[in-house]
Scaffold this motif. Structure first.
Motif, PDB file in Angstrom:
ATOM      1  N   LYS A  76      29.684  10.880   1.597  1.00  0.00           N
ATOM      2  CA  LYS A  76      30.296   9.570   1.366  1.00  0.00           C
ATOM      3  C   LYS A  76      30.996   9.046   2.622  1.00  0.00           C
TER       4      LYS A  76
ATOM      5  N   LEU B  30      20.822  -0.376   2.210  1.00  0.00           N
ATOM      6  CA  LEU B  30      20.890  -1.331   3.320  1.00  0.00           C
ATOM      7  C   LEU B  30      20.215  -0.780   4.569  1.00  0.00           C
ATOM      8  N   VAL B  31      20.454   0.489   4.871  1.00  0.00           N
ATOM      9  CA  VAL B  31      19.825   1.096   6.039  1.00  0.00           C
ATOM     10  C   VAL B  31      18.320   1.236   5.817  1.00  0.00           C
ATOM     11  N   SER B  32      17.922   1.537   4.597  1.00  0.00           N
ATOM     12  CA  SER B  32      16.495   1.626   4.301  1.00  0.00           C
ATOM     13  C   SER B  32      15.809   0.281   4.499  1.00  0.00           C
TER      14      SER B  32
ATOM     15  N   GLU C 189      32.001  -5.885  -1.856  1.00  0.00           N
ATOM     16  CA  GLU C 189      32.545  -4.591  -2.243  1.00  0.00           C
ATOM     17  C   GLU C 189      34.064  -4.575  -2.137  1.00  0.00           C
TER      18      GLU C 189
ATOM     19  N   VAL D 139      24.658  -7.352   5.389  1.00  0.00           N
ATOM     20  CA  VAL D 139      25.577  -6.210   5.311  1.00  0.00           C
ATOM     21  C   VAL D 139      27.026  -6.680   5.296  1.00  0.00           C
TER      22      VAL D 139
ATOM     23  N   ARG E 185      21.621  13.811   4.412  1.00  0.00           N
ATOM     24  CA  ARG E 185      22.383  12.566   4.411  1.00  0.00           C
ATOM     25  C   ARG E 185      23.725  12.717   5.114  1.00  0.00           C
TER      26      ARG E 185
ATOM     27  N   LEU F 216      27.938   2.128   7.242  1.00  0.00           N
ATOM     28  CA  LEU F 216      28.102   0.741   6.809  1.00  0.00           C
ATOM     29  C   LEU F 216      29.055  -0.023   7.725  1.00  0.00           C
TER      30      LEU F 216
ATOM     31  N   LEU G 227      21.220   5.146   1.915  1.00  0.00           N
ATOM     32  CA  LEU G 227      21.787   3.815   1.750  1.00  0.00           C
ATOM     33  C   LEU G 227      20.668   2.786   1.649  1.00  0.00           C
TER      34      LEU G 227
ATOM     35  N   GLU H 192      28.367   7.814   5.061  1.00  0.00           N
ATOM     36  CA  GLU H 192      27.782   6.548   4.631  1.00  0.00           C
ATOM     37  C   GLU H 192      28.742   5.390   4.866  1.00  0.00           C
ATOM     38  N   ARG H 193      30.037   5.626   4.666  1.00  0.00           N
ATOM     39  CA  ARG H 193      31.011   4.570   4.977  1.00  0.00           C
ATOM     40  C   ARG H 193      31.014   4.253   6.472  1.00  0.00           C
TER      41      ARG H 193
ATOM     42  N   SER I 171      17.589   8.227   4.870  1.00  0.00           N
ATOM     43  CA  SER I 171      18.884   7.606   4.585  1.00  0.00           C
ATOM     44  C   SER I 171      19.063   7.440   3.078  1.00  0.00           C
TER      45      SER I 171
END
Length: 306
Positions: free
Chosen positions: A155, A229-231, A265, A258, A88, A162, A227, A158-159, A225
């Motif tokens: 992390k 959203l990516v999945s 968030e 997204v 990841r 996104l 995440l 992943e940020r 992934s």
């Protein structure tokens, strides 16, 4: 030997040294085969060779580091979790290499604590035992700090994904709406973008060009992934290609989802940190305001009091 002979010998040695140095420089400047071939293979990462010093150091301390890494692996465990986080985080290394990095971090922390202990024992000879305990704790702390740093790398990546996802999804949607095929749109977006998500899409494109279908390639990206959203993005593209769903509409909808998730968030983070935002107001702005309001009256009372 006469001085002329000594001069000729020194001149010959100098000429031989210059000749050897020039031949070595010429050999080093000659482009290697991998440097001539890899630029034409766009989907493969460019390999970087290690310097001779690094290779020599690895050969000397490599076995000891490998043994220490195996010991850390037996004591700590969690190879599946580490492998998942390495994937990841986008780090191309094995679990054993990560354990070696943990040992290196621990050794550095141990060395710093040991140096402090030596300086401390010079003034207090009775602090040898506490310094040894502190050094061992520093080694454990270094090992755990590398694991925590890996989690922070995951992390951070992943940020970044996104943050990049809406733009890349819109670019893919525009390319598909303009008449490009899914693979052509993916190639266009990968060549004109840079970032973490673009690297994942480049890996998908490399899989497709090696003969894999588009759907399974995106399915592997979805499984790799962490995440949701990516999945969903990868699974949506795979389903759209397999069933003939308009791909541009799917990409536009996912980019909008997204962006909406990012807004939610941001609102949630602001709500959780509302109390922290009140700290400078209560402890900095409010006292200064009260001071400006009351100080002139206090000075006036002192001036008028006999």
């Amino acid at each position: 030997m006469t001085p002329a002979h000594w001069g000729a010998l020194a001149g010959g040695c100098l000429a031989l040294g210059v000749l050897l140095s020039g031949s070595r420089i010429h050999a080093l400047r000659r482009p290697q085969l991998r440097l001539r071939v890899l630029p034409y293979v766009r989907d493969l990462p460019t390999a970087t060779g290690s310097s001779p010093a690094v290779v020599a150091t690895r050969g000397v301390v490599g076995p000891a580091l490998a043994a220490a890494a195996s010991t850390v692996e037996r004591l700590v465990g969690g190879s599946a979790s580490v492998r998942r986080r390495l994937q990841r985080a986008g780090l191309d290394r094995s679990v054993h290499e990560f354990r070696i990095e943990q040992v290196i971090w621990g050794v550095v922390a141990f060395g710093a604590a040991a140096a402090y202990g030596v300086l401390r024992s010079l003034s207090d000879p009775g602090a040898v035992v506490s310094s040894a305990v502190l050094s061992c704790l520093a080694f454990v702390g270094g090992v755990l700090a590398r694991d925590h740093h890996l989690t922070s790398q995951v992390k951070q990546r992943e940020r970044q994904i996104l943050a990049e996802f809406p733009t890349l999804a819109e670019l893919l949607a525009l390319a598909v709406a303009a008449g490009e095929s899914p693979v052509g749109a993916l190639d266009r977006v990968v060549r004109r973008s840079g970032g973490v998500l673009s690297q994942d899409l480049a890996q998908v494109l490399a899989d497709v060009r090696t003969g894999d279908p588009v759907g399974p390639a995106f399915d592997r990206m979805a499984s790799a992934s962490g995440l949701p959203l990516v999945s969903r993005f990868a699974q949506g593209i795979a389903v759209a290609i397999e069933r003939g769903t308009p791909l541009a509409d799917v990409l536009h909808a996912q980019a909008a989802d997204v962006r909406e998730a990012g807004r939610r968030e941001l609102i949630e983070v602001a709500a959780r940190r509302e109390v922290l935002m009140m700290v400078p107001v209560v402890f900095l702005v409010l006292p200064v305001t009260v001071l400006f309001a009351l100080w002139p009256g206090v000075v006036g009372l002192h001036l008028t009091t006999p």
